[in-house]
Enzyme design. Structure first.
Site, mmCIF file in Angstrom:
data_model
loop_
_atom_site.group_PDB
_atom_site.id
_atom_site.type_symbol
_atom_site.label_atom_id
_atom_site.label_comp_id
_atom_site.label_asym_id
_atom_site.label_seq_id
_atom_site.Cartn_x
_atom_site.Cartn_y
_atom_site.Cartn_z
ATOM 1 N N LYS A 172 43.701 61.890 69.997
ATOM 2 C CA LYS A 172 43.281 62.611 68.794
ATOM 3 C C LYS A 172 42.571 63.931 69.149
ATOM 4 O O LYS A 172 42.208 64.152 70.309
ATOM 5 C CB LYS A 172 42.379 61.692 67.954
ATOM 6 N N TYR B 158 49.420 58.138 58.069
ATOM 7 C CA TYR B 158 48.371 57.204 57.658
ATOM 8 C C TYR B 158 48.536 56.742 56.206
ATOM 9 O O TYR B 158 47.558 56.342 55.568
ATOM 10 C CB TYR B 158 46.996 57.837 57.853
ATOM 11 N N ASN C 97 37.462 58.975 66.913
ATOM 12 C CA ASN C 97 37.473 57.848 67.861
ATOM 13 C C ASN C 97 38.556 57.958 68.933
ATOM 14 O O ASN C 97 39.055 56.946 69.425
ATOM 15 C CB ASN C 97 37.518 56.507 67.118
ATOM 16 N N HIS D 175 44.679 56.732 68.894
ATOM 17 C CA HIS D 175 45.369 55.820 67.974
ATOM 18 C C HIS D 175 46.320 54.970 68.789
ATOM 19 O O HIS D 175 46.918 55.443 69.750
ATOM 20 C CB HIS D 175 46.186 56.611 66.936
ATOM 21 N N GLU E 134 56.315 53.939 63.747
ATOM 22 C CA GLU E 134 55.517 55.104 64.164
ATOM 23 C C GLU E 134 56.250 55.929 65.219
ATOM 24 O O GLU E 134 56.181 57.159 65.214
ATOM 25 C CB GLU E 134 54.155 54.639 64.700
HETATM 26 N N1 UDP Z 1 38.643 55.113 60.056
HETATM 27 C C1 UDP Z 1 37.534 55.792 59.600
HETATM 28 N N2 UDP Z 1 36.546 55.097 58.959
HETATM 29 C C2 UDP Z 1 36.626 53.739 58.791
HETATM 30 C C3 UDP Z 1 37.757 53.056 59.265
HETATM 31 C C4 UDP Z 1 38.757 53.770 59.903
HETATM 32 O O1 UDP Z 1 37.452 57.007 59.755
HETATM 33 O O2 UDP Z 1 35.694 53.161 58.221
HETATM 34 C C5 UDP Z 1 39.712 55.889 60.733
HETATM 35 C C6 UDP Z 1 39.602 55.781 62.241
HETATM 36 O O3 UDP Z 1 39.932 57.034 62.791
HETATM 37 C C7 UDP Z 1 40.695 54.755 62.562
HETATM 38 C C8 UDP Z 1 41.744 55.076 61.503
HETATM 39 O O4 UDP Z 1 40.985 55.400 60.350
HETATM 40 O O5 UDP Z 1 41.149 54.927 63.882
HETATM 41 C C9 UDP Z 1 42.695 53.951 61.195
HETATM 42 O O6 UDP Z 1 41.971 52.798 60.906
HETATM 43 P P1 UDP Z 1 42.395 51.367 61.491
HETATM 44 O O7 UDP Z 1 41.586 50.338 60.803
HETATM 45 O O8 UDP Z 1 43.898 51.257 61.431
HETATM 46 O O9 UDP Z 1 41.893 51.430 63.023
HETATM 47 P P2 UDP Z 1 42.637 51.567 64.418
HETATM 48 O O10 UDP Z 1 43.954 50.824 64.324
HETATM 49 O O11 UDP Z 1 42.819 53.058 64.667
HETATM 50 O O12 UDP Z 1 41.684 50.951 65.421
#
Ligand code: UDP
Length: 141
Positions: free
Chosen positions: A11, A51, A114, A117, A128
């Site tokens: 990211k 997303y 974070n 992805h 994807e």
């Molecule tokens: N995210 C966020 N706030 C939250 C939860 C998720 O900004 O409270 C963002 C974060 O960047 C995350 C992405 O949304 O990586 C997708 O969420 P998911 O639950 O799919 O997490 P991942 O699979 O990326 O661990």
């Protein structure tokens, strides 16, 4: 053991920190091969489409804003149980909860910025990968 493919995105925060190489080393160290890769600046439409499953969530707009804030590095990883192996390398979504030594524990600043992805299942991975790479540009090896 099944040979799988998964989609990885480094990211904008991690690209800005200049740690693409360090993250690639972790993939390679875990036996995951990079079989397609592309650096790009996502459009809003790209990020919103990617997303789409989260579009009703409160964080959706901030997530899209973040994903278009700078270039991302997108790759397809291939290897044994690649989906889970990659999720293990990434660590928990919230870096504060991510296990020591994971990519997010080491390189992520917050739950919104974070670092990486990774697809969360084999079916999501196929969708994807197709979203970003025409099949011809994935070099299975
Ligand atoms: N995210 C966020 N706030 C939250 C939860 C998720 O900004 O409270 C963002 C974060 O960047 C995350 C992405 O949304 O990586 C997708 O969420 P998911 O639950 O799919 O997490 P991942 O699979 O990326 O661990």
């Amino acid at each position: 053991m099944a040979i799988e493919r998964t989609l990885s995105i480094i990211k904008p925060d991690a690209v800005a920190k200049n740690v693409i190489g360090q993250i690639y080393s972790r993939f390679e160290g875990a036996g995951l091969k990079i079989v397609a890769a592309r650096m790009t600046l996502l459009s809003r439409a790209d990020a919103e489409g990617f997303y789409a499953a989260h579009k009703e969530r409160g964080f959706f707009k901030d997530l899209v804003d973040f994903m278009v804030s700078g270039p991302v590095m997108i790759q397809v990883l291939e290897g044994e149980n690649a989906v889970l192996a990659h999720r293990d390398l990434m660590g928990a979504t919230d870096p504060k909860k991510a296990e020591k030594g994971t990519i997010r524990a080491d390189f992520a600043d917050s739950i919104d910025a974070n670092a990486v992805h990774g697809s969360d299942g084999v079916e999501a991975a196929a969708n994807e990968i197709a979203y970003f790479f025409p099949a011809l540009n994935v070099y299975s090896r």
